[in-house]
Design a protein around this motif. Structure first.
Motif, short mmCIF file in Angstrom:
data_model
loop_
_atom_site.label_atom_id
_atom_site.label_comp_id
_atom_site.label_asym_id
_atom_site.label_seq_id
_atom_site.Cartn_x
_atom_site.Cartn_y
_atom_site.Cartn_z
N GLY A 23 -16.97 55.44 9.55
CA GLY A 23 -15.54 55.16 9.63
C GLY A 23 -14.90 55.84 10.83
O GLY A 23 -14.08 55.24 11.54
N LEU A 24 -15.26 57.09 11.08
CA LEU A 24 -14.71 57.80 12.24
C LEU A 24 -15.16 57.15 13.55
O LEU A 24 -14.39 57.05 14.51
N PHE A 27 -13.16 54.00 13.99
CA PHE A 27 -11.80 54.38 14.39
C PHE A 27 -11.76 54.77 15.86
O PHE A 27 -10.85 54.39 16.60
N LEU A 31 -9.65 52.96 18.90
CA LEU A 31 -8.73 53.70 19.78
C LEU A 31 -9.08 53.50 21.24
O LEU A 31 -8.20 53.33 22.09
#
Length: 61
Positions: A23-24, A27, A31
């Motif tokens: 998930g990170l 993300f 970004l």
């Protein structure tokens, strides 16, 4: 019995940690794409891919 529960807890922890890292990473990619102005292009490509997958699943049924 205690050993089995410990192993299950460790397995759950590893899976949960993997999901958090994934998930990170996702993300971070989002970004970066937004930062360099490619967010809209990525959204369009993702939408196209999702539509293709849905059409393929409909054809199989």
């Amino acid at each position: 019995m205690e050993t089995v529960l410990t192993l299950l807890l460790i397995r759950f922890g590893i899976i949960a940690a993997g999901l958090v890292v994934a998930g990170l990473a996702l993300f971070g990619v989002v970004l970066l794409l937004r930062r360099y102005g490619r967010g809209e292009q990525a959204r369009q490509l993702t939408e196209f891919a999702a539509r293709q997958v849905l059409q393929a699943r409909r054809r199989r049924r």
